[in-house]
Design a protein around this motif. Structure first.
Motif, PDB file in Angstrom:
ATOM      1  N   ASN A  77       0.833  -1.214   0.000  1.00 53.45           N
ATOM      2  CA  ASN A  77       0.000   0.000   0.000  1.00 53.45           C
ATOM      3  C   ASN A  77       0.864   1.257   0.000  1.00 53.45           C
ATOM      4  O   ASN A  77       0.608   2.208   0.757  1.00 53.45           O
ATOM      5  N   THR A  78       1.867   1.249  -0.838  1.00 54.37           N
ATOM      6  CA  THR A  78       2.847   2.326  -0.858  1.00 54.37           C
ATOM      7  C   THR A  78       2.963   2.906  -2.255  1.00 54.37           C
ATOM      8  O   THR A  78       2.973   2.173  -3.250  1.00 54.37           O
ATOM      9  N   VAL A  79       3.072   4.225  -2.301  1.00 53.97           N
ATOM     10  CA  VAL A  79       3.334   4.923  -3.559  1.00 53.97           C
ATOM     11  C   VAL A  79       4.661   5.668  -3.411  1.00 53.97           C
ATOM     12  O   VAL A  79       4.988   6.155  -2.327  1.00 53.97           O
ATOM     13  N   TYR A  80       5.411   5.699  -4.481  1.00 56.91           N
ATOM     14  CA  TYR A  80       6.729   6.325  -4.484  1.00 56.91           C
ATOM     15  C   TYR A  80       6.774   7.447  -5.512  1.00 56.91           C
ATOM     16  O   TYR A  80       6.038   7.445  -6.503  1.00 56.91           O
ATOM     17  N   LEU A  81       7.682   8.380  -5.270  1.00 63.86           N
ATOM     18  CA  LEU A  81       7.944   9.433  -6.240  1.00 63.86           C
ATOM     19  C   LEU A  81       9.449   9.617  -6.331  1.00 63.86           C
ATOM     20  O   LEU A  81      10.064  10.124  -5.392  1.00 63.86           O
ATOM     21  N   GLN A  82      10.017   9.167  -7.421  1.00 67.07           N
ATOM     22  CA  GLN A  82      11.436   9.364  -7.675  1.00 67.07           C
ATOM     23  C   GLN A  82      11.618  10.696  -8.374  1.00 67.07           C
ATOM     24  O   GLN A  82      11.052  10.922  -9.447  1.00 67.07           O
ATOM     25  N   MET A  83      12.395  11.575  -7.759  1.00 60.96           N
ATOM     26  CA  MET A  83      12.580  12.921  -8.282  1.00 60.96           C
ATOM     27  C   MET A  83      14.050  13.109  -8.650  1.00 60.96           C
ATOM     28  O   MET A  83      14.932  12.994  -7.791  1.00 60.96           O
ATOM     29  N   ASN A  84      14.301  13.394  -9.905  1.00 63.05           N
ATOM     30  CA  ASN A  84      15.667  13.551 -10.401  1.00 63.05           C
ATOM     31  C   ASN A  84      15.899  14.940 -10.957  1.00 63.05           C
ATOM     32  O   ASN A  84      14.953  15.645 -11.320  1.00 63.05           O
ATOM     33  N   ARG A  85      17.147  15.312 -11.024  1.00 68.22           N
ATOM     34  CA  ARG A  85      17.560  16.608 -11.598  1.00 68.22           C
ATOM     35  C   ARG A  85      16.748  17.751 -11.007  1.00 68.22           C
ATOM     36  O   ARG A  85      16.191  18.570 -11.730  1.00 68.22           O
ATOM     37  N   LEU A  86      16.719  17.763  -9.705  1.00 69.94           N
ATOM     38  CA  LEU A  86      15.911  18.769  -9.016  1.00 69.94           C
ATOM     39  C   LEU A  86      16.519  20.155  -9.155  1.00 69.94           C
ATOM     40  O   LEU A  86      17.745  20.318  -9.138  1.00 69.94           O
TER      41      LEU A  86
END
Length: 120
Positions: A77-86
């Motif tokens: 029950n997990t959602v992820y957000l991979q954020m690159n080149r911030l």
């Protein structure tokens, strides 16, 4: 009682990456769409990304396409957000949501947010 708890926020330098997580827990019968919004200082909350239960149709705001990737683990029950080149403009409080069917109702639940600060 249902809870959504985000983690993974923090301070990152421009060009860096972070991975946010959001876990839904409680008396959940089923989980449907999940996603992320964000609210930058002095601005309104805005949509970032969403993902269906199957994970096959992610949807992104134009401002994060090609930088962010949303994914989910239905067992956890997990959602992820991979954020690159911030860059500096991505500084905000990031909120996850989940469309849940529980013992009492079916509605959208929200986390309390996790702060992402992009700064050198």
């Amino acid at each position: 009682q249902v809870q959504l708890v985000e983690s993974g926020g923090g301070l990152v330098q421009p060009g860096g990456s972070l991975r946010l997580s959001c876990v839904a827990s409680g008396s959940i019968f089923s989980t449907h769409g999940m996603g992320w919004f964000r609210q930058a200082p002095g601005k309104e909350r805005e949509f970032v990304a969403a993902i269906s239960w199957s994970g096959g149709r992610p949807y992104y705001a134009d401002s994060v396409k090609d930088r962010f990737t949303i994914s989910r683990d239905n067992v956890k029950n997990t959602v992820y957000l991979q954020m690159n080149r911030l860059t500096l403009e991505y500084t905000a409080v990031y909120y996850c949501y989940a469309d849940l069917l529980t013992r009492d109702n079916g509605m959208r639940y929200w986390g309390n947010g996790t702060l992402v600060t992009v700064s050198s």
